[in-house]
Design a protein around this motif. Sequence first.
Motif, mmCIF file in Angstrom:
data_model
loop_
_atom_site.group_PDB
_atom_site.id
_atom_site.type_symbol
_atom_site.label_atom_id
_atom_site.label_comp_id
_atom_site.label_asym_id
_atom_site.label_seq_id
_atom_site.Cartn_x
_atom_site.Cartn_y
_atom_site.Cartn_z
ATOM 1 N N GLN A 456 0.777 -1.009 0.049
ATOM 2 C CA GLN A 456 -0.176 -0.020 0.021
ATOM 3 C C GLN A 456 0.824 1.356 0.031
ATOM 4 O OE1 GLN A 456 -2.603 -0.304 3.322
ATOM 5 N NE2 GLN A 456 -3.916 -1.954 2.368
ATOM 6 N N ILE A 457 1.864 1.105 0.908
ATOM 7 C CA ILE A 457 2.931 2.166 0.893
ATOM 8 C C ILE A 457 3.532 2.817 -0.557
ATOM 9 C CG2 ILE A 457 5.040 3.167 1.769
ATOM 10 C CD1 ILE A 457 4.514 1.957 4.360
ATOM 11 N N MET A 458 4.118 1.588 -1.150
ATOM 12 C CA MET A 458 4.414 1.600 -2.671
ATOM 13 C C MET A 458 3.529 1.967 -3.785
ATOM 14 S SD MET A 458 7.326 -1.483 -3.011
ATOM 15 C CE MET A 458 6.204 -2.696 -2.661
ATOM 16 N N GLU A 459 2.302 1.671 -3.460
ATOM 17 C CA GLU A 459 1.111 1.945 -4.372
ATOM 18 C C GLU A 459 0.535 3.293 -4.406
ATOM 19 O OE1 GLU A 459 -1.335 0.985 -7.456
ATOM 20 O OE2 GLU A 459 -0.939 -0.851 -6.209
ATOM 21 N N ASN A 460 0.562 3.920 -3.111
ATOM 22 C CA ASN A 460 0.167 5.238 -2.939
ATOM 23 C C ASN A 460 1.220 6.272 -2.769
ATOM 24 O OD1 ASN A 460 -2.408 3.957 -2.521
ATOM 25 N ND2 ASN A 460 -2.042 3.768 -0.260
ATOM 26 N N GLU A 461 2.310 6.020 -2.260
ATOM 27 C CA GLU A 461 3.357 6.997 -2.362
ATOM 28 C C GLU A 461 4.531 6.927 -3.300
ATOM 29 O OE1 GLU A 461 5.015 6.908 1.762
ATOM 30 O OE2 GLU A 461 2.946 6.774 2.690
ATOM 31 N N MET A 462 5.122 5.604 -3.434
ATOM 32 C CA MET A 462 6.297 5.407 -4.438
ATOM 33 C C MET A 462 5.913 5.754 -5.879
ATOM 34 S SD MET A 462 8.283 5.658 -1.950
ATOM 35 C CE MET A 462 9.809 5.667 -3.013
ATOM 36 N N LEU A 463 4.670 4.734 -6.210
ATOM 37 C CA LEU A 463 4.316 4.690 -7.438
ATOM 38 C C LEU A 463 4.168 6.001 -8.267
ATOM 39 C CD1 LEU A 463 3.819 2.727 -10.011
ATOM 40 C CD2 LEU A 463 1.687 2.223 -9.124
ATOM 41 N N PRO A 464 3.180 6.680 -7.465
ATOM 42 C CA PRO A 464 2.953 8.225 -8.338
ATOM 43 C C PRO A 464 4.101 9.097 -8.664
ATOM 44 C CG PRO A 464 1.262 7.644 -6.399
ATOM 45 C CD PRO A 464 2.474 6.647 -6.425
ATOM 46 N N SER A 465 5.166 8.972 -7.699
ATOM 47 C CA SER A 465 6.347 9.751 -7.971
ATOM 48 C C SER A 465 7.302 8.898 -8.963
ATOM 49 C CB SER A 465 7.220 9.579 -6.772
ATOM 50 O OG SER A 465 6.723 10.415 -5.363
ATOM 51 N N PHE A 466 7.039 7.578 -9.123
ATOM 52 C CA PHE A 466 7.914 6.803 -10.163
ATOM 53 C C PHE A 466 7.306 7.310 -11.676
ATOM 54 C CE2 PHE A 466 7.944 2.917 -12.689
ATOM 55 C CZ PHE A 466 9.199 2.946 -13.120
ATOM 56 N N LYS A 467 5.986 7.587 -11.757
ATOM 57 C CA LYS A 467 5.436 7.837 -12.856
ATOM 58 C C LYS A 467 5.783 9.312 -13.431
ATOM 59 C CE LYS A 467 1.462 4.565 -12.524
ATOM 60 N NZ LYS A 467 -0.112 4.635 -12.389
ATOM 61 N N LYS A 468 6.236 10.143 -12.634
ATOM 62 C CA LYS A 468 6.553 11.458 -12.918
ATOM 63 C C LYS A 468 8.109 11.486 -13.592
ATOM 64 C CE LYS A 468 3.690 13.484 -9.467
ATOM 65 N NZ LYS A 468 3.447 14.680 -8.492
ATOM 66 N N THR A 469 8.866 10.330 -13.457
ATOM 67 C CA THR A 469 10.391 10.276 -13.897
ATOM 68 C C THR A 469 10.333 9.976 -15.306
ATOM 69 O OG1 THR A 469 10.627 7.838 -13.438
ATOM 70 C CG2 THR A 469 10.801 9.398 -11.644
ATOM 71 N N ASP A 470 11.632 10.427 -15.766
ATOM 72 C CA ASP A 470 11.932 10.075 -17.120
ATOM 73 C C ASP A 470 12.092 8.476 -17.393
ATOM 74 O OD1 ASP A 470 12.061 12.605 -17.711
ATOM 75 O OD2 ASP A 470 14.042 12.994 -17.482
ATOM 76 N N GLU A 471 12.471 8.035 -16.316
ATOM 77 C CA GLU A 471 12.772 6.423 -16.469
ATOM 78 C C GLU A 471 11.352 5.833 -16.778
ATOM 79 O OE1 GLU A 471 13.860 8.223 -14.070
ATOM 80 O OE2 GLU A 471 16.048 7.997 -14.365
ATOM 81 N N PHE A 472 10.125 6.286 -16.218
ATOM 82 C CA PHE A 472 8.964 5.649 -16.469
ATOM 83 C C PHE A 472 8.501 6.139 -17.859
ATOM 84 C CE2 PHE A 472 4.165 6.059 -16.510
ATOM 85 C CZ PHE A 472 4.105 4.574 -16.090
ATOM 86 N N LYS A 473 8.620 7.233 -18.213
ATOM 87 C CA LYS A 473 8.309 7.773 -19.457
ATOM 88 C C LYS A 473 9.019 6.701 -20.661
ATOM 89 C CE LYS A 473 8.219 11.837 -22.560
ATOM 90 N NZ LYS A 473 8.600 13.086 -22.763
ATOM 91 N N SER A 474 10.427 6.703 -20.380
ATOM 92 C CA SER A 474 11.178 5.914 -21.210
ATOM 93 C C SER A 474 10.609 4.544 -21.478
ATOM 94 C CB SER A 474 12.691 6.009 -20.872
ATOM 95 O OG SER A 474 13.400 5.164 -21.592
ATOM 96 N N LEU A 475 10.330 3.738 -20.166
ATOM 97 C CA LEU A 475 9.908 2.645 -20.326
ATOM 98 C C LEU A 475 8.436 2.508 -21.193
ATOM 99 C CD1 LEU A 475 9.754 -0.417 -18.956
ATOM 100 C CD2 LEU A 475 8.488 0.618 -17.081
ATOM 101 N N MET A 476 7.517 3.336 -20.972
ATOM 102 C CA MET A 476 6.221 3.432 -21.787
ATOM 103 C C MET A 476 6.862 3.439 -23.050
ATOM 104 S SD MET A 476 4.061 2.863 -19.543
ATOM 105 C CE MET A 476 4.948 1.697 -18.672
ATOM 106 N N GLU A 477 7.526 4.369 -23.574
ATOM 107 C CA GLU A 477 7.755 4.520 -25.053
ATOM 108 C C GLU A 477 8.455 3.209 -25.298
ATOM 109 O OE1 GLU A 477 10.417 7.878 -25.075
ATOM 110 O OE2 GLU A 477 8.817 9.204 -24.824
ATOM 111 N N ARG A 478 9.476 2.759 -24.781
ATOM 112 C CA ARG A 478 9.988 1.416 -25.558
ATOM 113 C C ARG A 478 9.021 0.287 -25.561
ATOM 114 N NH1 ARG A 478 13.861 2.322 -21.307
ATOM 115 N NH2 ARG A 478 13.179 0.489 -20.130
#
Length: 491
Positions: A456-478
Amino acid sequence: ILENVSYLKLETLARLCRYSMEKAGQVICEEGDVGDEVYIVLKGKVKVEAKASQRMVDILDNEKELPPSLPSDDIDAVPRKLSVTFQCDQSKSQRQLTTGRKTLAHRRRTLFQATDSCRKEAFKTALSCPSFDENATAKKEDKEIDILKKNQTVELAMLGVGDYFGEMATFIELPRSATVTAVTNVLMVSISKTDFKTLYHAISPGLEASVEQMVKRHMLQNLFHLKSPFLELIGTESACRMADELTITKVDRGTILFREGEEANKFYFIYSGSLSVQKMNGRSGLSQRIGFLYPGDYFGEMAVINESKRLATITAETDSILLEITRDKFYKCFQETPWLIAEFIVRMKGKGVDLQSLLHYKKSMNVFINFLGSHDAKHLIDFCNAANSFYDQFDEMDSDAALQMAMDISKKYFGNDDTDNEKSISKDISEFAREAIASGVIPKDTFCIAEQKVKQIMENEMLPSFKKTDEFKSLMERMRAYDEMDVQLLA
């Protein structure tokens, strides 16, 4: 298909064939007509042409006549599977397509891709029109006419002695995909769909199933040529396995396949024809067309995989041929390769992917783990993995081994009883596990509560921050993850 049929039965086939002579300039079959015969050229040459828009012609003109790997020898020097000199005991290594057939396959594939490229260009332009604008439909159609109107003719190939065409017509009623015209006086042999079906019913009861399987694989291979993202993802081997579970469905113009909000149990690939996608406008309460689907597209997979209701209404705009597969058969095809489903779910959910889906696919999980490590939070995922290992191994351990493993996990991730630190699981989260270990009685679900709270901590706190990163954007593009419009069209 016929390689295991005896020579005597092949003679029966030969007697059912019709021989004909066509003069130079004669149209043998025309694009758009529904055919029922397959032809083999015995003498002379024929030209294969297809209709295309000017944009498609431009794309084809930039392509070479043959890929570099194809031979440029004279056509008569190339072995042919369906040549009149073909022998039943000829080795498989000798069975090669002629240069003409290879050219036809290559040019047709390029035309498919050019059509798909122009269609996507027209669709993207249409999307720029204001939503629910009364004039938007007209603007979209005008733009599609400019890019997609097939007012030109392009040559796909020249076929000669031993070449064949129209083979799909003996198995399924499909509009001809090209026009074939005699370039010289041509001697041909042909066999109708009725005669061919009569033949394989008579000479080999099991041949019909083989024919149907071959047809479905051939149709799916043609969809590969359209670069269907789903088929590119699963690969040839898995696609062939899935082809055996597909059902060929003919849909008449105007047929509503399903409506928005209905339960879902199937998803579909479009082999020929076009379908429209409609959704309800929440403000007006009216149905609004949001796009079209064409050969190579697929739809309905989101509702099938998520076991949710249909997201849109799908209607056949023309007579169409679809390949459909049920939810049970779909999962049966991929039970040995669950990672394909995991990857597809991540691609499908895109920016809206949840933690569970993200962690089920190895590549996306690794990117997320790297993100956690850069934020001093990798111990969260490590603890979840340790908790899972404890749960999986519990039934094979005795009580002493279970207690020791639980104590090791507690020591590594819970820290001291008196203090918490940034890299340990807090007391309020680990309370149940701590009490179980202290009592010496270790249940199988010792760490389940703590694991749920950590997720729940990862879902509510870490995941939203992760989705704002360039790494997540690059993952989605790849991964070529779907955007919001893709999701609307998945139905």
